[in-house]
Each structure stands twice: as structure tokens, then as C-alpha cells.
Enzyme design. Structure first.
Site: not given
Ligand code: ARG
Length: 302
Positions: A52, A104, A123, A172, A204, A206, A291, A297
Site C-alpha cells: 500500500n 483483516n 498476506r 483489496r 480499506h 476502515d 505499514a 486495523c
Molecule cells: N500493511 C497492511 C496491508 O497493507 C495494513 C493493513 C491495515 N488494515 C486495515 N484494516 N486497514 O494489508
């Protein structure tokens, strides 16, 4: 009356008072059910890939500081009345640095967990560990293994009776997951609505939208296309945050009762929330923002 009978009476009176007190505290606890939250200790957290726009591998993560920030977040959530279920890092999860972002893992309704099927290869391995942990807590785990979907990071219950699931699609999550979510959460009144995310920084749902309760949510409208903005506004009242607050992850907040737990530094929206009756707890989430994630998150509402 003999001494004996008087003493027994006294005991009866105090037992009755204790029972009364216990009954009223049980009633109070039932009014405000404990919010149960899943978190994962960030033992293996780092930025070792970039999936991201926030992730830059040249900026190192300060691990002790990250652990400290996570502990503080857990503490603040507990103080606000949440019960935190901690997933300890599992053997085999050493190379899964984003597992700390439990939002997530899945989206939950009742005792059902619809698991994430991560879009990025980096992931994908998390699903295995999330499934074992959620099953150990008694959840029935379901979820497509072919259609990309990123759990409660991309799916938030909002509006009246929290019965509308707003699902962020695009970066995503694939909109093709919507019929499967409808099938799994097939209850009267449940609505599943896809919302197109159009700004790469808010990848995302959220990161751009946060239901505060059944009536109102805060959001960054520019994260969504026009039709999705309309869907959101017809589901809940909204409070808008500005670009600076959005970049500071103000929408990525955890709500426990009347307490909103967010990254520090968004004073204007914090004051607004305060004015409408919320308490705002500000925590430093700087290591996790490297991150692309903040307080919300790092939590999954169970
Ligand atoms: N580095 C993670 C990703 O890119 C961060 C996830 C953040 N999670 C969230 N629920 N917004 O997937």
C-alpha cells in the site's frame, strides 16, 4: 428475642442487600455488554514489503516502540471496557509481519466468522492462523477461498441495528464476494452494500469510514465514488473529517461504548466527537502507520 435470632436477622438483611446489589450490577452489565476484541501481539511486525502507498521499506520499524504502542492500545481498550482476546504469534507466522492487523482476519456476525481471503500473496498465509484462533473462540469459520476479501478492514456494520454491512471494494476486495456474503449472513433486515474505494491511500473501508454507533459515522467522503457516498449517506448520519485528519488515520478508530480510540493528533475531530457526547482517547500509533494501519486495523470486533 434471643441474641441468636437477632444475629440471624442481621445476617439475612445483609445477605439480601448483597443479593440486591449483585442483581443490579448484573442488570447494568447486561445493558452495556462487554465489547470483545481480537488483537495479535506484534512480535513479528515489520515493514518487509510494500502493498500500500504508506509502506516504505527504507523506513525501519522501531520494534520495541511498536510493542509499547500496541500494549498501550490494548490497555486503553481494556480501560474503556473491552475484553481483549490476544492471539499470540504462532509458529509459522514469523514471515507474516502484518498479522497484527487483525481487522483483516474476518468479519463477524453472531457466532459466524467470514474469513478474509487476502488479495496479496504476502498476506495469504494469515488465513490459516486466523481460522484456528477464531475456531478456538467458538466461531464457525466460512468464506470464499477464491474471491479476494479483506475482512472487517473492508466490511463494517453500520446504520439502524447495525444491520447494514458496508463493504469497501476495489483495492483489496472483489465485488464478486457480495453475493457470497449475502448468502452467509442471510438474516431478515441484513443488507450488504458494496462501496467503491477510489483513493489509493484509503485502500480499506476502515481507513475512510468509521461507524460510531447505530446513528452516526465519521468518514472521509473523497475516499468513495459518488454512488457509494450516496449509499453511505442513506445508511447513516455522517460527520466529515478533512484531508489532514484522514491522512492521520482519524477514521481508523475503535469505538468501545462511548469511547473512541484513535491515533493522536486530530484535535478538531476529537473536539467534535467530544461535543456530541463521546470520550476520545488518543494513542500514538506511529509505528503501525508505517505499514498503513492504525488503532482500528489492530483490532477485530468479535
Ligand atoms: N500493511 C497492511 C496491508 O497493507 C495494513 C493493513 C491495515 N488494515 C486495515 N484494516 N486497514 O494489508
Amino acid at each position: 428475642m434471643s441474641w441468636h435470632v437477632t444475629e440471624i436477622n442481621k445476617e439475612l438483611i445483609s445477605a439480601r442487600a448483597a443479593a440486591h446489589q449483585m442483581a443490579s450490577s448484573i442488570a447494568k452489565a447486561m445493558e452495556t455488554p462487554l465489547k470483545r476484541i481480537m488483537m495479535c501481539r506484534p512480535t513479528h511486525f515489520t515493514v518487509s514489503y510494500a502493498i500500500n502507498p504508506w509502506m516504505d521499506m527504507r523506513r525501519g520499524v522501531n520494534k520495541p516502540k511498536a510493542l509499547q504502542q500496541w500494549d498501550e492500545l490494548k490497555h486503553v481498550l481494556t480501560q474503556a471496557g473491552a475484553k481483549v482476546e490476544v492471539m499470540e504469534p504462532q509458529t509459522g507466522s514469523e514471515n507474516l509481519p502484518d498479522m497484527v492487523f487483525t481487522a483483516n482476519a474476518a468479519v463477524i456476525r453472531g457466532k459466524k466468522a467470514y474469513l478474509a481471503n487476502f488479495h496479496h500473496a504476502e498476506r495469504k498465509g494469515e488465513r490459516f492462523h486466523n481460522k484456528i484462533f477464531l475456531e478456538s473462540l467458538g466461531y464457525k469459520c466460512v468464506g470464499s477461498e477464491t474471491i479476494p476479501f479483506e475482512g472487517a478492514g473492508d466490511a463494517l456494520w453500520a446504520g439502524k441495528n447495525l444491520s447494514t454491512l458496508l463493504v469497501g471494494v476495489g483495492p483489496r476486495t472483489d465485488p464478486n464476494v457480495l453475493p457470497d456474503l449475502r448468502r452467509e449472513f442471510d438474516e431478515e433486515n441484513v443488507r450488504i452494500v458494496g462501496c467503491n474505494l477510489i483513493d489509493a491511500r484509503f485502500y480499506h473501508i476502515d481507513t475512510g469510514f468509521c461507524p460510531l454507533n447505530e446513528e452516526v459515522a465519521m468518514w472521509f467522503p473523497h475516499a468513495f465514488d459518488g454512488v457509494s457516498q450516496w449509499h453511505i449517506k442513506s445508511t447513516t448520519n455522517t460527520i466529515e473529517i478533512d484531508d489532514k485528519e484522514a491522512k492521520n488515520f482519524a477514521c481508523n478508530a475503535v469505538v468501545v461504548g462511548k469511547t473512541v480510540v484513535m491515533n493522536r493528533g486530530s484535535e478538531r475531530i476529537a473536539n467534535t466527537l467530544h461535543r456530541i457526547g463521546f470520550e476520545v482517547a488518543q494513542v500514538d500509533m506511529s509505528e503501525f502507520i508505517k505499514a498503513g494501519g492504525s488503532s482500528k486495523c489492530c483490532t477485530l470486533a468479535l
